[in-house]
Scaffold this active site. Structure first.
Site, short mmCIF file in Angstrom:
data_model
loop_
_atom_site.label_atom_id
_atom_site.label_comp_id
_atom_site.label_asym_id
_atom_site.label_seq_id
_atom_site.Cartn_x
_atom_site.Cartn_y
_atom_site.Cartn_z
N ARG A 120 8.97 6.52 -1.31
CA ARG A 120 8.93 5.46 -0.99
C ARG A 120 9.37 4.44 -0.11
O ARG A 120 9.88 3.98 -0.42
CB ARG A 120 7.15 5.26 -1.45
CG ARG A 120 6.28 6.37 -1.66
CD ARG A 120 5.18 5.70 -2.50
NE ARG A 120 3.86 6.57 -3.07
CZ ARG A 120 3.41 6.76 -4.08
NH1 ARG A 120 3.60 5.28 -5.36
NH2 ARG A 120 3.12 7.25 -5.04
N CYS A 121 8.67 4.21 0.78
CA CYS A 121 9.38 2.52 1.42
C CYS A 121 8.63 1.50 -0.06
O CYS A 121 9.63 0.81 0.10
CB CYS A 121 9.28 1.98 2.25
SG CYS A 121 7.81 2.26 3.48
#
Length: 518
Positions: free
Chosen positions: A286-287
């Site tokens: 995930r960012c």
């Protein structure tokens, strides 16, 4: 069975594959081909932008409340297909099914929020400094938006762009990640089922270089008015430079090196739970995934021992089962992750797993769920002893690895947290309100969590970062409206004569020398 899919422009499938083909594989079972994807080239992308441009004026003239009802319909259609779309996301991306359901719910939440914006695209009526004159402001659509998204959130993140862009009267060309093509096409079909006119939403499958070349063409011929991009910092930098040459400000949502600070007053079990989820959920892809844990030296040993034990015990494997995380999204991310593991140095201590790198017969993991040889599964890894100059502390690591370092004073923790130059998400675990607000004012991140993980966006809260994480643009909630609309002002003089601003101004004469008599 694998389906064959391709771009759709102006409501019509694009024939051929001038950009070659791509096979979207199930990363948990690489023998399972999800889709054969016909890729377009720069001309395909630029042609889609031209088609969207032609459709934009008529779409903007559809009354905004009607566009809002279209968004409402999208939400209901997605809701009716929630399980089917989630299953496809799990198959194509390897995301555990509960997470995939949550991702689809994010689309529904986004639609529920924005359906009312068709009736709330408010401007203002402003008093004039002159008589018989009125001033107004209006939100107007930017025009045609070119939206390029990553595949780690293949349907939720695109909805953050597509829904507000459409409700505000823009047309869209959407370029999803090739490895998420089947999920993207399914979302496109669900949105189209709401009755959008041809050309309002277009989907183009292409590789990165063809997309960049298509953006160059579209900007040059005036058919792109806004770029939205979610992806790597390196790619976002190129797109930002390109947009700047055309005097445009793109919406950039890029990578993150997200810190978590664990203070002496933290609830250790809660902090461990948050670190486990944000560090290893979605295999760290995930960012907003946790990058570095900055833990106070007084609680370091206890925290690390508990985190290592929880990580070692966490179920990993088949995303259709009850697991913390499944495979890497695609082979390219697996290969890059192996490079990141090469950043581990002799002064580091590795914990959290019985192995390092890819899980398999040569490096097994106790309690693995399913067949590790079938997919792109990697050991969760905790690396303790990070130092300020270490690549593992300064660079984004897109995969299941979390770094740990210590601090003495909170200001030192904040300095370490800001050092990588990213500014997306952050977290602090503490029961001290003074530390909460000191951390909030000192951290460079666009998002701050208190006693919660670095991951977890809500549809009505601004999402976005600063520094290497983005250009300060925000998605979600009311704040994203500023990405897809421009303010227009209008003055209406009904006096019947020319009144000149700052000159023909009605004035009252004050007595500034007036004083009360004592």
């Amino acid at each position: 069975m694998a389906s064959t899919i391709g771009s759709i422009v102006g409501g019509r499938p694009v024939e051929g594959s001038p950009g070659g083909t791509f096979r979207s594989l199930n990363p948990s079972r690489l023998a399972d081909v999800v889709a054969e994807v016909r890729l377009g080239d720069a001309a395909t992308f630029a042609g889609a932008c031209a088609a969207a441009k032609r459709a934009q004026q008529s779409w903007s003239r559809v009354p905004a409340p009607v566009r809002g009802r279209a968004v409402a319909a999208i939400g209901r259609i997605v809701e009716a297909n929630k399980a089917a779309l989630a299953r496809l996301v799990t198959r194509e991306l390897g995301k555990p099914y509960p997470e995939a359901l949550g991702e689809v719910q994010e689309i529904i939440d986004t639609c529920d929020f924005f359906l009312g914006e068709g009736r709330r695209l408010y401007g203002q009526t402003i008093p004039s400094e002159m008589a018989d004159k009125q001033l107004f402001t209006f939100r107007v659509p930017v025009g045609t938006a070119a939206v390029v998204t990553a595949g780690n959130f293949p349907v939720a993140v695109p909805s953050w762009y597509l829904v507000p862009a459409l409700v505000t009267g823009n047309t869209v060309v959407w370029k999803p990640a090739e490895y998420a093509a089947a999920s993207a096409l399914a979302l496109y079909e669900l949105i189209q089922a709401a009755g959008l006119p041809e050309g309002v939403l277009n989907i183009v499958f292409a590789d990165g270089e063809a997309t960049f070349a298509g953006l160059e063409r579209g900007l040059a011929d005036g058919s792109i008015d806004k770029i939205g991009f979610t992806g790597s910092t390196a790619a976002g930098t190129r797109i930002g430079e390109l947009a700047g040459r055309h005097l445009q400000s793109p919406c950039l949502e890029l990578g993150g090196k997200n810190p978590m600070v664990v203070t002496p007053s933290a609830g250790i079990e809660l902090a461990v739970e948050g670190a486990l989820f944000s560090g290893f959920g979605t295999a760290g892809q995930r960012c907003t995934s946790l990058g570095t844990i900055i833990v106070h030296e007084s609680v370091h040993d206890e925290f690390l021992a508990r985190l290592a034990a929880a990580t070692a015990a966490a179920p990993v494997g088949d995303p259709a089962q009850d697991v913390l995380y499944g495979p890497m999204l695609d082979q390219k991310f697996a290969s890059r992750f192996e490079e990141y593991l090469g950043w581990i140095q002799p002064h580091h201590k590795v914990l959290g797993s019985s192995g390092l790198g890819r899980i398999g017969a040569a490096s097994p993991r106790a309690g693995f769920v399913g067949d590790p040889e079938a997919g792109l599964f990697y050991h969760p890894t905790i690396v303790d002893g990070l130092q300020p100059g270490d690549a593992l502390l300064r660079e984004e690591t897109f995969g299941p690895v979390v770094g740990v370092t210590t601090y003495t004073a909170l200001d030192d923790a904040i300095t370490l947290a800001n050092a990588p130059g990213y500014g997306l998400s952050s977290a602090i675990y503490t029961t001290d309100p003074q530390q909460v607000f000191r951390f909030r004012e000192g951290i460079s991140a666009g998002m701050v969590s208190v006693n919660n993980s670095t991951s977890g966006a809500e549809a009505h809260l601004p999402f976005g970062g600063n520094g290497k994480s983005g250009n300060g643009s925000r998605q979600s909630g009311l704040w994203v409206l500023d990405q897809f609309t421009r303010w227009q002002s209008m003055n209406w003089d009904y006096s019947g004569r020319l009144q000149k601003a700052q000159m023909d101004v009605a004035e009252l004469t004050p007595d500034l020398g007036f004083r009360l008599q004592s």
